[in-house]
Design an enzyme around this catalytic site. Structure first.
Site, PDB file in Angstrom:
ATOM      1  N   CYS A   1       0.829  -1.205   0.000  1.00  0.00           N
ATOM      2  CA  CYS A   1       0.000   0.000   0.000  1.00  0.00           C
ATOM      3  C   CYS A   1       0.863   1.254   0.000  1.00  0.00           C
ATOM      4  O   CYS A   1       1.411   1.640   1.046  1.00  0.00           O
ATOM      5  CB  CYS A   1      -0.937   0.002   1.213  1.00  0.00           C
ATOM      6  SG  CYS A   1      -1.993   1.461   1.324  1.00  0.00           S
TER       7      CYS A   1
ATOM      8  N   CYS B   1      -0.445   4.059   2.248  1.00  0.00           N
ATOM      9  CA  CYS B   1      -0.191   3.829   3.672  1.00  0.00           C
ATOM     10  C   CYS B   1       1.272   4.098   4.047  1.00  0.00           C
ATOM     11  O   CYS B   1       1.547   4.681   5.098  1.00  0.00           O
ATOM     12  CB  CYS B   1      -0.521   2.386   4.053  1.00  0.00           C
ATOM     13  SG  CYS B   1      -2.105   1.778   3.464  1.00  0.00           S
ATOM     14  N   ASP B   2       2.183   3.644   3.207  1.00  0.00           N
ATOM     15  CA  ASP B   2       3.589   3.556   3.618  1.00  0.00           C
ATOM     16  C   ASP B   2       4.565   4.422   2.837  1.00  0.00           C
ATOM     17  O   ASP B   2       5.748   4.476   3.177  1.00  0.00           O
ATOM     18  CB  ASP B   2       4.056   2.094   3.515  1.00  0.00           C
ATOM     19  CG  ASP B   2       3.259   1.172   4.418  1.00  0.00           C
ATOM     20  OD1 ASP B   2       2.792   1.646   5.468  1.00  0.00           O
ATOM     21  OD2 ASP B   2       3.102  -0.006   4.068  1.00  0.00           O
TER      22      ASP B   2
END
Length: 323
Positions: free
Chosen positions: A145, A148-149
């Site tokens: 992701c 997300c990261d």
């Protein structure tokens, strides 16, 4: 006799546990079949159990570890009276009410539970490369992701595996942070839409490794690089990257509901927007099992809230109001 529940929630994660919080606060005493650990990566709490620091979930300005966030969800649901069982549904029958749900042996005649309504939050699974070290290094250099990261890879050299829209979208997003992004694709042309391809080709930070597959993920405690192989020449080489984003697709966890509920061609549950109603009255879908667009913890939580409210109102109009 099988236990009868007003609400049974199949699956956990942000969607299922948010649904449990709302249903429990509505005095519906929901039962959550939260799943069980398996060799394929499925586990109670969903994909956040495999992540490290979560920085984009509202309310945690300093970030929070994924497993800690999910344990907080779980404790909050239990506080209001939700019952959680670490078990996995093995069969369902939505042909009549009350709905029937089995755990364990699906061939026994008597179902494990009966439900007036069901909320499905079984999520989706990121397709992986199935290489040694891959699962162990998720959250330590390997990710599924970018949203997300990506922030954690500022000024680093990273790679994205895949050739579809998701891979190109992830790679383009990651150029906001990384010094360079290498797209590794096993073919000699992308499957992504033309406009996505044009953006990627025009981005000076994006490079391409065509006709290439990853053969080895290096690193013990964190990602230290990958070994790639050209599928036409069989030549192997090292690629020094500190981040690897696997973007070869997601698979919704809907096998249990084949023949029971309407699905899209890609297997995701069909819900009747703006509600969480599925094709069966009294069965609701929330989170990544029906979301093939956003796939974020916060959107999953929002749809879990909606599913619980939909179920509460449906029960009042259909079951409780007639009792």
């Amino acid at each position: 006799m099988s236990e009868l529940h007003d609400v049974v929630i199949i699956g956990s994660g942000p969607a299922g546990l948010t649904a449990a919080i709302y249903a429990a606060r509505a005095s519906l005493a929901p039962l959550v079949l939260e799943g069980e650990p398996s060799s394929t990566g499925d586990q109670p709490g969903g994909q956040l159990m495999l992540t490290t620091e979560v920085e984009n979930y509202p309310g945690f300005p300093e970030g929070i570890m994924g497993p800690e966030l999910m344990m907080n969800f779980r404790a909050q649901a239990e506080r209001f009276g939700a019952k959680l069982e670490t078990t996995k549904a093995s069969k369902v029958d939505f042909s009549e009410r009350p709905f029937k749900i089995w755990v364990g042996d699906p061939d026994v005649p008597e179902p494990s539970y009966l439900a007036q309504s069901v909320i499905i939050s079984t999520g989706a699974t990121s397709l992986m490369l199935n290489l040694p070290n891959e699962t162990e290094l998720i959250g330590h250099g390997v990710s599924t992701c970018a949203t997300c990261d990506g922030f954690f890879f500022r000024d680093q050299e990273i790679a994205v595996v895949g050739g579809g829209d998701s891979a190109i979208e992830e790679a383009t997003f990651l150029t906001k942070f990384a010094s360079s992004v290498t797209i590794i694709h096993r073919r000699d042309e992308l499957r992504a839409s033309k406009i996505m391809q044009e953006r990627a080709f025009a981005n000076p930070k994006i490079k391409f490794l065509w006709d290439t597959q990853i053969r080895e993920i290096k690193g013990a405690e964190k990602l230290e690089g990958v070994v790639v192989e050209n599928v036409k020449t069989n030549e192997k080489s090292d690629l020094a990257v500190t981040g690897l984003f696997v973007a070869i697709g997601h698979r919704p966890n809907t096998d249990l509901f084949i023949g029971q509920l309407d699905m899209k061609e890609n297997g995701y549950l069909v819900t009747k927007a703006p509600s969480t109603y599925t094709s069966v009255d009294g069965v609701f879908g929330c989170g990544d099992v029906q979301d093939d667009v956003y796939r974020q913890a916060i959107t999953a939580s929002g749809s879990g809230c909606a599913a619980a409210i939909d179920a509460e109102r449906w029960l009042e109009a259909t079951v409780h109001g007639n009792s």
